[in-house]
Design a protein around this motif. Structure first.
Motif, short mmCIF file in Angstrom:
data_model
loop_
_atom_site.label_atom_id
_atom_site.label_comp_id
_atom_site.label_asym_id
_atom_site.label_seq_id
_atom_site.Cartn_x
_atom_site.Cartn_y
_atom_site.Cartn_z
N LEU A 115 0.84 -1.20 0.00
CA LEU A 115 0.00 0.00 0.00
C LEU A 115 0.87 1.25 0.00
CD1 LEU A 115 -2.63 -1.11 2.66
CD2 LEU A 115 -2.90 -1.15 0.17
N LEU A 116 0.31 2.32 -0.56
CA LEU A 116 1.01 3.61 -0.59
C LEU A 116 0.11 4.68 0.00
CD1 LEU A 116 2.53 3.42 -4.19
CD2 LEU A 116 3.75 3.17 -2.04
N TRP A 117 0.69 5.47 0.89
CA TRP A 117 -0.04 6.59 1.51
C TRP A 117 0.22 7.83 0.66
CZ3 TRP A 117 -2.99 7.17 6.05
CH2 TRP A 117 -3.26 8.49 6.43
N ILE A 118 -0.85 8.52 0.29
CA ILE A 118 -0.75 9.71 -0.56
C ILE A 118 -1.25 10.90 0.23
CG2 ILE A 118 -1.45 10.78 -2.73
CD1 ILE A 118 -2.21 7.84 -3.61
N SER A 119 -0.39 11.93 0.34
CA SER A 119 -0.80 13.18 0.97
C SER A 119 -0.74 14.26 -0.11
CB SER A 119 0.13 13.54 2.13
OG SER A 119 -0.27 14.78 2.70
N TYR A 120 -1.91 14.77 -0.51
CA TYR A 120 -2.02 15.72 -1.62
C TYR A 120 -2.50 17.05 -1.06
CZ TYR A 120 -4.05 17.80 -5.90
OH TYR A 120 -4.41 18.64 -6.92
N VAL A 121 -1.61 18.06 -1.08
CA VAL A 121 -1.95 19.40 -0.60
C VAL A 121 -1.91 20.34 -1.79
CG1 VAL A 121 -1.39 21.24 1.02
CG2 VAL A 121 -0.90 18.85 1.62
N PRO A 122 -3.05 20.65 -2.40
CA PRO A 122 -3.05 21.52 -3.58
C PRO A 122 -2.55 22.92 -3.25
CG PRO A 122 -5.16 20.38 -3.30
CD PRO A 122 -4.40 20.19 -2.04
N GLU A 123 -2.02 23.61 -4.27
CA GLU A 123 -1.61 25.00 -4.08
C GLU A 123 -2.82 25.85 -3.72
OE1 GLU A 123 0.25 26.42 -7.56
OE2 GLU A 123 2.02 25.13 -7.39
N ALA A 124 -2.54 26.90 -2.99
CA ALA A 124 -3.65 27.78 -2.58
C ALA A 124 -4.38 28.36 -3.79
CB ALA A 124 -3.11 28.90 -1.69
N GLU A 125 -3.62 28.65 -4.86
CA GLU A 125 -4.23 29.27 -6.05
C GLU A 125 -4.45 28.25 -7.17
OE1 GLU A 125 -5.14 32.37 -5.75
OE2 GLU A 125 -4.23 32.42 -3.76
N CYS A 126 -4.61 26.98 -6.81
CA CYS A 126 -4.70 25.94 -7.83
C CYS A 126 -5.89 26.11 -8.76
CB CYS A 126 -4.73 24.56 -7.16
SG CYS A 126 -6.20 24.30 -6.14
N PHE A 127 -6.99 26.66 -8.25
CA PHE A 127 -8.20 26.79 -9.09
C PHE A 127 -7.97 27.75 -10.25
CE2 PHE A 127 -9.90 25.97 -4.73
CZ PHE A 127 -10.27 24.66 -4.97
N PHE A 128 -7.10 28.74 -10.05
CA PHE A 128 -6.83 29.70 -11.11
C PHE A 128 -5.91 29.12 -12.17
CE2 PHE A 128 -7.96 32.28 -7.43
CZ PHE A 128 -8.92 33.11 -7.97
N LYS A 129 -5.35 27.95 -11.93
CA LYS A 129 -4.50 27.26 -12.91
C LYS A 129 -5.25 26.16 -13.63
CE LYS A 129 -0.14 28.05 -10.46
NZ LYS A 129 1.10 27.42 -9.92
N GLY A 130 -6.55 26.10 -13.40
CA GLY A 130 -7.36 25.10 -14.07
C GLY A 130 -7.26 23.72 -13.44
N GLU A 131 -6.75 23.64 -12.21
CA GLU A 131 -6.64 22.35 -11.55
C GLU A 131 -7.92 22.04 -10.77
OE1 GLU A 131 -3.15 22.45 -9.13
OE2 GLU A 131 -1.82 22.98 -10.78
N ASP A 132 -8.24 20.78 -10.66
CA ASP A 132 -9.41 20.33 -9.92
C ASP A 132 -8.94 19.26 -8.93
OD1 ASP A 132 -11.74 19.31 -8.91
OD2 ASP A 132 -12.79 19.25 -10.84
N PRO A 133 -8.59 19.65 -7.70
CA PRO A 133 -8.03 18.69 -6.74
C PRO A 133 -8.96 17.51 -6.46
CG PRO A 133 -7.71 20.95 -5.98
CD PRO A 133 -8.61 21.03 -7.16
N PHE A 134 -10.25 17.77 -6.31
CA PHE A 134 -11.18 16.68 -6.01
C PHE A 134 -11.25 15.68 -7.16
CE2 PHE A 134 -13.11 19.23 -2.54
CZ PHE A 134 -13.10 18.24 -1.58
N PHE A 135 -11.30 16.21 -8.37
CA PHE A 135 -11.35 15.32 -9.53
C PHE A 135 -10.09 14.47 -9.59
CE2 PHE A 135 -10.40 14.36 -13.98
CZ PHE A 135 -11.59 13.76 -14.38
N LEU A 136 -8.92 15.10 -9.37
CA LEU A 136 -7.66 14.37 -9.42
C LEU A 136 -7.61 13.30 -8.33
CD1 LEU A 136 -4.96 14.31 -10.95
CD2 LEU A 136 -4.03 15.86 -9.23
N ALA A 137 -8.09 13.66 -7.11
CA ALA A 137 -8.05 12.70 -6.00
C ALA A 137 -9.03 11.55 -6.22
CB ALA A 137 -8.36 13.42 -4.69
#
Length: 831
Positions: A115-137
Motif C-alpha cells: 500500500l502507498l499513503w498519498i498526501s495531496y496538498v493543492p496550491e492555494a491558487e490551484c483553481f486559477f491554474k485550471g486544476e481540480d483537486p477533487f477530480f484528481l483525487a
C-alpha cells in the motif's frame, strides 16, 4: 513532458534574472544550470529511445526546479506550491494512521498488499491554474481509503475565500508507484507518496487505563514467547481479551497480537514489540527484520528496548529513482553516452545514496562514474551500480536510514562555491545537439552515413581500377608492339585519373567534420576535473573549424580525453604551488588544431610543472623498464619518451584519474592505429607540449612500393623520410649492427630480408650501392635496406583476416592494377 517543462521554466526564470542584472553570474549558478542541462538531455535521450517513463523523474524535476529558484534573489511569489519539507509526514510512523479504522488496517495486514499513503496538498491558487483537486483525487487508481482535512483553521464564513484552497487530501492506494507517479506527474511538488510496510499498520490505540495486570501479562507473555510456546501465548491473549473492555489499549494490543499470530507467527520481533507496547503505551516502531534476541527471557526482564528506526518515507522514492537509473544504464545502444548524460545519472545516484545514509558508496560511485565518462560508455557504471545495490545496507548511529529530502536529489545542490573559475570566455558549451542549430535551408540534404561510406568504398575501388591502365599501356607497347594504342590508353588514363581524384576529393569533403565535434566536450570536462582537483584552469581552444575525416575525428576522442585528464592531474599544479613558483594561480591549457601538408596537427600545451627526466629515469629503472646501463646512457628526450612505455606511471597514489599504468601507451597505440604520430616535448618547471599528427583520411593510403628478394611490399608514405643508395664501403658495423652516416646523422641500418627471416643477402646495383629506405620510427630515423625502389601508388588498404590477422608484421594488403596482391609492412613491429 511536464518534468522537462518544470526544469526549463525554472532555468529560464533564473537566466532572465541574471540577464536583467539582478543576480550576478557565479560558479554555483553555472553548476545548477549545467545540471539542469544534463537532466533535460537525459530526458531527451529517453524520449528518443522510446521510453515512456518520464513520470519517474518527477521528484528529481521538482528538486532541480527548486534548486534553480533558490538562486533567484527575489523568488517569484506566483510559483506558490507547498513546502514539502514542512508538510511531509516524518515517515510511516508519523502518518495519521490512527484515523484509519483498526479493522480496516487489520484487513490490509492480513492481505499483505503493498500500500502507498498519498498526501495531496493543492496550491492555494490551484483553481486559477485550471486544476481540480477533487477530480484528481477521486481518480486515483485503486483507492482503499481516503480522507479530506484542512491545512489551517477555517476563517469565519464571512471571510472565507471559496477560491483559496485550504485542503489536504489523504488517500491509501494499492496501485503501483509508477501508476501514481504518472497520475500526479503534473503536480508532483504538491504530493507526498509514502510506502506503507505491513508492520507499519500495527498501531494499538485506546484508553491507557491499566494496572498490575498489565505488567503481569507482559512478563508471562514474554516468557511464553521466549520458550516459543505460541499456542499458550495465543490462549492467554484470547482469555485476556475476553475479560477486557473493547476500548482499552490492552484490548487493541491483544487484537493485534492475535492478528500477527494468525498471519506471521514467526515474526518474533513484531510479537515482542506489541507485547512491550503494553508497558510504554506507545505505538511500536517495527521493522521487517526478526530479532531472535528480542524473545529471550533476559530481554523480557530488561527495560523496553529503544524503538528501531522506521523506514524513511523517501526510501521508496530513492529506490524507484535508482531502479530507473539502472534501466537507463542498460540502454547503451539507444543512448548517446556523452559525459553529460553519465554525470546526470551519477548526480542522481549520489544524492539518493547520500540521503539514505549510504555515504559509504559515494567513493566507489565517483570512481566508476569517472571511468565511464572517460570511456563515454555506461558499462562500468552499470556494473558498479548492480554490485552496490546488491550489497547489504549500512545503518549508522548518526544517520539510521536517514530520510531523503526530495529537494536535494541533485548532487552538490547546496555545495559551497569553490575557488576554481570557469573558462576565460565564460561561455560553457556542452552537449550541443545537432538539432539545436538554426533551421537548415532548403539546399541542405541529410544523407545516411552508410551511403557516404558506400561511396567512399566505390571511389577506392575506382582508384585501384584506374591504376591498371598504365599496366595495360605498358603491355600494349612491350608485348604487342602497338605503340599508338599505348599512347591512347595513357591519354585516357590521364582523364580518368583527374576525374577520379576530383571525385575522391569531393566525397572526402562530404565525410569531413570539424574537430569541434571532439573539442566541445572539453570545457565541461576541464571544469569538472579541475574543481575535483582544486585547481584553477583557463582552457583555450584554437582551430575548432579545422576539418578531418569522420573516422579520424572519432578516433581522436578517447586519446584526447586521456591527454587532457593527464595534463590536469599531472601537469598543472595547485594554485598555491604555482604562486610559490612565481606563476599565476590560474594554469593554462591550450588545445590547438591546424592543417599542415595534408595532415591534421593537434597540439595540447600546458604551462604546468613539465616532465622531469631524472624522475622518469628513476621510475623506469625501479619498474624494470630499463637496465642500469641504459639509465646512464639515455638522453633527457629519450627519458621523456619513456612515458609511452606500457605500465609506466609516476603517480604515487592510485586514483580514478591516474596511477594505474594504463595511459600514454594506449594513447600512442590508438593514434598509430590510424597512421598517426605522437611526439612529446617538455621542460621541467615550464610545461609540456604533446603533438598528434594525423592523416586527413584513412580511406585511401599512399604507399611506396619496394622490392626485396624478388617480391614487392608497400610502406606507408607517412613513415618515409627519404630514399637513398648507400655505397657498401660507407656502411660500418657498431656492436654487430650496421650503420651509415646520412646528412650528418648516424642512422642504423636493417636488412628487410633479415627482418622477414628469408636469409637472403640484399642485392646491390652495378655500382655496389644498396637501396635504403629511411623511415621515421618513434621519432628516430632508421634505414631499411631493400633490393630496389618502385613507384608510389594510392591503394585501398584491407586489414588481414583469419589466421593472417595474427601476423603483426603486416598492417594489411591491397590489390594493385595488374591484379597482384601487395603486402603492406608494419615496420614498427618488424624493427
Amino acid at each position: 513532458y511536464p518534468e522537462m517543462l518544470r526544469v526549463l521554466h525554472a532555468a529560464e526564470d533564473l537566466m532572465v534574472v541574471v540577464r536583467e542584472g539582478d543576480l550576478p553570474y557565479s560558479q554555483q549558478l553555472a553548476d545548477r544550470l549545467l545540471d539542469a542541462m544534463d537532466f533535460v538531455s537525459l530526458l531527451l535521450d529517453e524520449i528518443d529511445a522510446g521510453n515512456d517513463n518520464a513520470a519517474a523523474h518527477a521528484p528529481a524535476a521538482v528538486a532541480m526546479a527548486a534548486a534553480l529558484r533558490q538562486l533567484i534573489a527575489a523568488p517569484d511569489a506566483s510559483t506558490g506550491g507547498t513546502d514539502k519539507a514542512s508538510s511531509a509526514p516524518d515517515g510511516a510512523a508519523g502518518l495519521p494512521l490512527h484515523q484509519v479504522p483498526e479493522a480496516l488496517r487489520m484487513d490490509w495486514y492480513r492481505a499483505g498488499t503493498t500500500l502507498l499513503w498519498i498526501s495531496y496538498v493543492p496550491e492555494a491558487e490551484c483553481f486559477f491554474k485550471g486544476e481540480d483537486p477533487f477530480f484528481l483525487a477521486r481518480n486515483v487508481p485503486a483507492i482503499v481509503w481516503q480522507r479530506v482535512s484542512n491545512v489551517s483553521a477555517w476563517p469565519a464564513l464571512s471571510e472565507l475565500d471559496a477560491y483559496h484552497s485550504n485542503l489536504r487530501l489523504e488517500l491509501v492506494s494499492s496501485a503501483s508507484r509508477a501508476e501514481l507517479d504518472e497520475h500526479f506527474r503534473y503536480v508532483p511538488e504538491q504530493v507526498t507518496i509514502i510506502a506503507l510496510p505491513a508492520l507499519a499498520l500495527v498501531l494499538p490505540q485506546g484508553d491507557e487505563n491499566g494496572g498490575p495486570v498489565y505488567e503481569d501479562f507482559v512478563l508471562a507473555a514474554l516468557a511464553h514467547l521466549a520458550r516459543g510456546d505460541l499456542a499458550t501465548l495465543e490462549r492467554a491473549a484470547r482469555s485476556m481479551l475476553e475479560l477486557s473492555a473493547a476500548g482499552l489499549w490492552l484490548a487493541s494490543a491483544l487484537r493485534w497480537l492475535l492478528v500477527i499470530l494468525d498471519t506471521e507467527p514467526a515474526n518474533r520481533a513484531a510479537l515482542h514489540a506489541v507485547i512491550v507496547s503494553l508497558r510504554t503505551f506507545a505505538p511500536p516502531r517495527l521493522t521487517a527484520e526478526p530479532a531472535a534476541a528480542a524473545a529471550t527471557t533476559e530481554a523480557s526482564a530488561a527495560p523496553a528496548p529503544a524503538p528501531a528506526p522506521a523506514t524513511s518515507p523517501a526510501h521508496d522514492i530513492a529506490a524507484t529513482v535508482i531502479a530507473n537509473q539502472l534501466m537507463i544504464l542498460r540502454m547503451p545502444d539507444q543512448v548517446n553516452w556523452l559525459p553529460g548524460r553519465l554525470k546526470s545519472v551519477g548526480s542522481t545516484l549520489a544524492a539518493c545514496f547520500a540521503s539514505i545514509g549510504r555515504s559509504d558508496l559515494l567513493p566507489g560511485l565517483d570512481a566508476a562514474l569517472a571511468t565511464a565518462m572517460a570511456q563515454s560508455a555506461s558499462a562500468v557504471l552499470l556494473d558498479w551500480l548492480v554490485a552496490a545495490t546488491e550489497a547489504p545496507a549500512t545503518v549508522t548511529d548518526t544517520a539510521p536510514e536517514a530520510a531523503l529530502d526530495v529537494a536535494v536529489v541533485v548532487k552538490e545542490i547546496d555545495a559551497p562555491e569553490n575557488t576554481v573559475v570557469p573558462a576565460a570566455d565564460g561561455d560553457i558549451k556542452f552537449n550541443r545537439r545537432a538539432d539545436d542549430s538554426s533551421v537548415a535551408s532548403a539546399k541542405t540534404l541529410r544523407v545516411d552515413q552508410e551511403k557516404i561510406d558506400r561511396l567512399m568504398n566505390l571511389i577506392g575501388e575506382m582508384v585501384v581500377a584506374k591504376n591498371g591502365l598504365p599496366y595495360l599501356a605498358g603491355r600494349a607497347e612491350s608485348v604487342f608492339g602497338v605503340r599508338e594504342l599505348s599512347r591512347e590508353i595513357k591519354a585516357q588514363y590521364a582523364v580518368i585519373n583527374r576525374i577520379a581524384e576530383e571525385m575522391q576529393g569531393a566525397i572526402m569533403q562530404v565525410r569531413m567534420m570539424p574537430v569541434s565535434f571532439v573539442f566541445q566536450r572539453f570545457p565541461r570536462l576541464v571544469r569538472d576535473i579541475s574543481r575535483k582537483l582544486g585547481k584553477e584552469v583557463n582552457l583555450v581552444l584554437i582551430g575548432e573549424d579545422t576539418e578531418a575525416d569522420k573516422n579520424i575525428i572519432e578516433a581522436l576522442a578517447d586519446p584526447l580525453i586521456h591527454i587532457v585528464r593527464n595534463s590536469l592531474d599531472h601537469g598543472l599544479e595547485l594554485p598555491e604551488v604555482r604562486r610559490a613558483a612565481g606563476k599565476p594561480a590560474e594554469g593554462k591549457l591550450e588545445i590547438r588544431a591546424t592543417q599542415e601538408a595534408g595532415r591534421v596537427i593537434i597540439d595540447i600545451i600546458d604551462d604546468g610543472k613539465g616532465i622531469d627526466p631524472v624522475i622518469i629515469k628513476r621510475k623506469a629503472y625501479e619498474k624494470g623498464l630499463i637496465d642500469e646501463a641504459t639509465l646512464e646512457r639515455i638522453s633527457d628526450q629519450e627519458a621523456i619518451n619513456l612515458v609511452f612505455a606500457a605500465g609506466f606511471s609516476t603517480a604515487e597514489v592510485v586514483s580514478d584519474l591516474s596511477g594505474r599504468g594504463v595511459g600514454m601507451d594506449v594513447v600512442r597505440a590508438a593514434v598509430e592505429q590510424v597512421n598517426g604520430i605522437v611526439t612529446l616535448e617538455s621542460k621541467a618547471g615550464e610545461g609540456t607540449r604533446l603533438r598528434l599528427s594525423l592523416p586527413l583520411s584513412i580511406a585511401v593510403t599512399n604507399v611506396m612500393i619496394i622490392e626485396s628478394n624478388r617480391q614487392i611490399f608497400g610502406v606507408p608514405m607517412d613513415m618515409v623520410v627519404e630514399t637513398v643508395r648507400v655505397p657498401r664501403s660507407e656502411i660500418h658495423a657498431i656492436k654487430n649492427h650496421q650503420t651509415a652516416v646520412l646528412r650528418g646523422r648516424v642512422v642504423p641500418l636493417r636488412s628487410l630480408n633479415t627482418l622477414l627471416a628469408t636469409n637472403e643477402e640484399q642485392t646491390a646495383n652495378d655500382e655496389d650501392e644498396l637501396a635504403t629506405l629511411v623511415v621515421r620510427l618513434n621519432g628516430e630515423h632508421v634505414g631499411i635496406v631493400v633490393d630496389d625502389f618502385r613507384e608510389v601508388a594510392d591503394i585501398i588498404l584491407k586489414p588481414m583476416g583469419g589466421i593472417l590477422g595474427g601476423l603483426s608484421g603486416y598492417t594489411g594488403s591491397a590489390l594493385l592494377g595488374d591484379g597482384s596482391v601487395l603486402m603492406v609492412l608494419n615496420l614498427k613491429e618488424l624493427v
